[in-house]
Design a protein around this motif. Sequence first.
Motif, PDB file in Angstrom:
ATOM      1  N   ASN B  46      17.848  51.302 -25.704  1.00 19.71           N
ATOM      2  CA  ASN B  46      17.733  49.705 -26.205  1.00 19.71           C
ATOM      3  C   ASN B  46      17.446  48.871 -24.643  1.00 19.71           C
ATOM      4  N   ASN B  47      18.288  49.410 -23.761  1.00 24.10           N
ATOM      5  CA  ASN B  47      18.271  48.417 -22.406  1.00 24.10           C
ATOM      6  C   ASN B  47      16.752  48.513 -21.627  1.00 24.10           C
ATOM      7  N   ILE B  48      16.284  50.024 -21.742  1.00 18.12           N
ATOM      8  CA  ILE B  48      15.102  50.135 -21.327  1.00 18.12           C
ATOM      9  C   ILE B  48      13.947  49.303 -21.958  1.00 18.12           C
ATOM     10  N   THR B  49      14.111  49.272 -23.128  1.00 19.69           N
ATOM     11  CA  THR B  49      13.209  48.482 -24.042  1.00 19.69           C
ATOM     12  C   THR B  49      13.528  46.844 -23.741  1.00 19.69           C
ATOM     13  N   HIS B  50      14.648  46.348 -23.744  1.00 20.82           N
ATOM     14  CA  HIS B  50      14.833  45.239 -23.352  1.00 20.82           C
ATOM     15  C   HIS B  50      14.339  44.637 -22.014  1.00 20.82           C
ATOM     16  N   MET B  51      14.537  45.670 -20.806  1.00 15.08           N
ATOM     17  CA  MET B  51      13.912  45.274 -19.751  1.00 15.08           C
ATOM     18  C   MET B  51      12.403  45.247 -19.424  1.00 15.08           C
ATOM     19  N   ALA B  52      11.929  46.175 -20.203  1.00 10.79           N
ATOM     20  CA  ALA B  52      10.586  46.106 -20.569  1.00 10.79           C
ATOM     21  C   ALA B  52      10.084  44.940 -21.115  1.00 10.79           C
ATOM     22  N   ALA B 164       3.858  53.328 -19.972  1.00  7.03           N
ATOM     23  CA  ALA B 164       4.164  54.616 -19.968  1.00  7.03           C
ATOM     24  C   ALA B 164       5.232  55.389 -19.669  1.00  7.03           C
ATOM     25  N   VAL B 165       6.157  54.816 -18.888  1.00  6.68           N
ATOM     26  CA  VAL B 165       7.283  55.301 -18.476  1.00  6.68           C
ATOM     27  C   VAL B 165       8.283  55.012 -19.592  1.00  6.68           C
ATOM     28  N   THR B 166       8.344  53.768 -20.317  1.00  6.57           N
ATOM     29  CA  THR B 166       9.538  53.616 -21.209  1.00  6.57           C
ATOM     30  C   THR B 166       8.935  54.516 -22.378  1.00  6.57           C
ATOM     31  N   GLY B 167       7.651  54.618 -22.699  1.00  5.97           N
ATOM     32  CA  GLY B 167       7.324  55.386 -23.618  1.00  5.97           C
ATOM     33  C   GLY B 167       7.719  56.850 -23.840  1.00  5.97           C
ATOM     34  N   MET B 168       7.675  57.423 -22.632  1.00 10.51           N
ATOM     35  CA  MET B 168       7.883  58.947 -22.446  1.00 10.51           C
ATOM     36  C   MET B 168       9.607  58.901 -22.506  1.00 10.51           C
ATOM     37  N   ARG B 248      30.337  43.960 -17.805  1.00  8.18           N
ATOM     38  CA  ARG B 248      31.282  43.577 -16.877  1.00  8.18           C
ATOM     39  C   ARG B 248      31.152  43.749 -15.362  1.00  8.18           C
ATOM     40  N   SER B 249      31.029  44.981 -15.068  1.00 12.36           N
ATOM     41  CA  SER B 249      30.779  45.469 -13.585  1.00 12.36           C
ATOM     42  C   SER B 249      29.411  44.926 -13.136  1.00 12.36           C
ATOM     43  N   LEU B 250      28.308  45.263 -13.959  1.00 10.81           N
ATOM     44  CA  LEU B 250      26.910  45.153 -13.371  1.00 10.81           C
ATOM     45  C   LEU B 250      26.684  43.704 -13.116  1.00 10.81           C
ATOM     46  N   ALA B 251      27.527  42.703 -14.050  1.00 11.72           N
ATOM     47  CA  ALA B 251      27.168  41.540 -14.116  1.00 11.72           C
ATOM     48  C   ALA B 251      27.835  40.772 -12.439  1.00 11.72           C
ATOM     49  N   VAL B 252      28.621  41.540 -11.921  1.00 12.64           N
ATOM     50  CA  VAL B 252      28.974  41.034 -10.584  1.00 12.64           C
ATOM     51  C   VAL B 252      28.153  42.025  -9.507  1.00 12.64           C
ATOM     52  N   SER B 253      27.798  43.247  -9.721  1.00  8.59           N
ATOM     53  CA  SER B 253      27.160  43.851  -8.718  1.00  8.59           C
ATOM     54  C   SER B 253      25.749  43.923  -8.935  1.00  8.59           C
ATOM     55  N   LEU B 254      25.228  43.667 -10.029  1.00  6.40           N
ATOM     56  CA  LEU B 254      23.789  43.798  -9.958  1.00  6.40           C
ATOM     57  C   LEU B 254      23.172  42.696 -11.051  1.00  6.40           C
ATOM     58  N   PRO B 255      23.575  41.363 -10.601  1.00  8.44           N
ATOM     59  CA  PRO B 255      23.201  40.179 -11.697  1.00  8.44           C
ATOM     60  C   PRO B 255      21.993  40.290 -12.009  1.00  8.44           C
ATOM     61  N   VAL B 256      20.687  40.627 -11.345  1.00 11.56           N
ATOM     62  CA  VAL B 256      19.533  40.602 -11.809  1.00 11.56           C
ATOM     63  C   VAL B 256      18.911  41.414 -12.612  1.00 11.56           C
ATOM     64  N   LEU B 257      19.799  42.486 -12.904  1.00 13.61           N
ATOM     65  CA  LEU B 257      19.711  43.503 -13.918  1.00 13.61           C
ATOM     66  C   LEU B 257      19.962  42.880 -15.388  1.00 13.61           C
ATOM     67  N   PRO B 258      18.779  42.868 -16.374  1.00 12.80           N
ATOM     68  CA  PRO B 258      19.050  42.020 -17.351  1.00 12.80           C
ATOM     69  C   PRO B 258      19.588  43.175 -18.642  1.00 12.80           C
ATOM     70  N   LEU B 259      20.763  43.330 -18.586  1.00 15.96           N
ATOM     71  CA  LEU B 259      21.327  44.221 -19.823  1.00 15.96           C
ATOM     72  C   LEU B 259      21.320  43.288 -21.077  1.00 15.96           C
ATOM     73  N   VAL B 260      21.373  44.029 -22.113  1.00 20.54           N
ATOM     74  CA  VAL B 260      21.279  43.598 -23.487  1.00 20.54           C
ATOM     75  C   VAL B 260      22.794  43.146 -23.665  1.00 20.54           C
ATOM     76  N   LYS B 261      23.072  41.821 -24.156  1.00 17.27           N
ATOM     77  CA  LYS B 261      24.399  41.386 -24.312  1.00 17.27           C
ATOM     78  C   LYS B 261      25.118  42.018 -25.379  1.00 17.27           C
ATOM     79  N   PRO B 262      26.532  42.680 -25.205  1.00 24.31           N
ATOM     80  CA  PRO B 262      27.284  43.498 -25.974  1.00 24.31           C
ATOM     81  C   PRO B 262      27.140  43.020 -27.386  1.00 24.31           C
ATOM     82  N   TRP B 263      27.339  41.863 -27.737  1.00 23.49           N
ATOM     83  CA  TRP B 263      27.236  41.756 -29.066  1.00 23.49           C
ATOM     84  C   TRP B 263      26.161  40.536 -29.717  1.00 23.49           C
TER      85      TRP B 263
END
Lengths: 228, 295
Positions: B46-52, B164-168, B248-263
Amino acid sequence: MLELYAITKIYGNGVVALRDVNLKVDKGEFVFIVGPSGAGKTTVTRLILAEEKPTKGQIIVNNKVVNNLKPREIPFLRRQIGTVFQDFRLMPNWTVEENVSFAMKVVEAPTRAIRRRVPEVLALVGLSSKAKHLPHQLSGGEQQRVALARAIVNQPYILLADEPTGNLDPDTAWGIMDILQDINAQGTTVLMVTHAKNIVDAMRKRVVALEAGRIVRDEYRGSYGDEN
Amino acid sequence: MKIRTWAYFHGQAFASMRRNSWMTIASIGTVAVTMVVFGAFLLLANNITHMAGNIESKVEISVYLQDEITSEEIDRLAQEFTSLEQIALVKYVSKEEALLRMRDWFGESSDFLAGLEMDNPLRNGFDLRTHRPEQVLEVVPILQTFDGVADVQYGQGIVEQLFAVTGMLRVIALGLMLGLAAAATFIIANTIRITVFARRREISIMKYVGATDWFIRWPFIIEGMTLGLIGSLVASGLVIWFYQAAVRSLAVSLPVLPLVKPWPFLLGVTGWLVLLGTAIGVVGSTISLRRFLRV
């Protein structure tokens, strides 16, 4: 009540268990089926319970042809036939009461009916005081009486007893026979497969003798046989 | 079946689980582990799809105009771009605006741009956005044919690779998930087979008394279902805990990575886990029963 017409049973391995057997048992009769080992007695019980299908012929139980029942119809046939076996076949982890009431749960009887009927039947077989016991806490004769109680709790048309006294000493065996007679006196047809010559001779009931898959004798008020 | 019969089935199922408590724990553990791995895949996929999707939505077409173009021609082009059915958004960017934007990008180190106002080397242009990312490719050749258009640029090559990468990754994840589900079903089937095997004599007794196959089957099915349900609930708890900690931890260390919100994302993921875990339990018990019911 129970009719076997020209029944022949040949097992897959070619053994001929029954040859052209005809037998008619009326309502309320008490019938012994006797004969040496391998005569086909057990095959008769297996056919009546639809565990096996006859190779030829027709079986009628309570006006219904049962030799070609679909698998899902078989349970409803068995509910009309109470069964008792030489090895009791009780649930080892269940109490006497649970073993007996199970037969009523299977037919989805109302809880109130179960509470009324189970003590009644346990009293009939003389086990009222042992309702909470587990099978291994009982003697052989008592275990067989539990099996009898389970067999009759739903008031079946036929009671099929396959060597019910086979594992019991003579005194205990007579206790079982007394109960069978009581059940018969109340109108249930009793079919008993046995080797117990003394019992058959003393009871003076109808005797059907099988030998090598054929009925060789069918007498009312009969005895076990001359050869003994 | 009547309600009291269902109550009886549940009583039987729970009695059986108590009697075989070690097998019960082992099955629950197996389902839980499988579902945790499955859940991790769901989170990842889901996160890969989200980032894509995130990157896709940023795909813009930049149209650069020839220097000598008049403002009437610019207006005309704006109208023609807007009338293209693939185009969702047309935004004119004058070369002055482009220069301002560049300053923004470079921030404090933008001193080297000083003086360019007088002799701006940038070109007037349009930022265009299509309705769907894959429309970029079909609309670019059309844009190139317009008079006054000097150049058309887009980030298509990168997006194609990303697709291509996300599809694979999705195919691999799906394959692994199917394998895991099969393994879990097999293990539950075996667990229940052991209980059923131990009770095959009891099953044959039940059949003599006139019990239907379903009467015998239901307690086992309820047992399998409960094992699957508890196992997948345990797994859901772990997945929720893990993902929230990760966010929580990625929000601090890697804020540019757009993770799907938990809820409500986790609600969907754990819903699937519970559904699948329960289904595995049911299928497992049904498979193992089939053989012993033929009495």
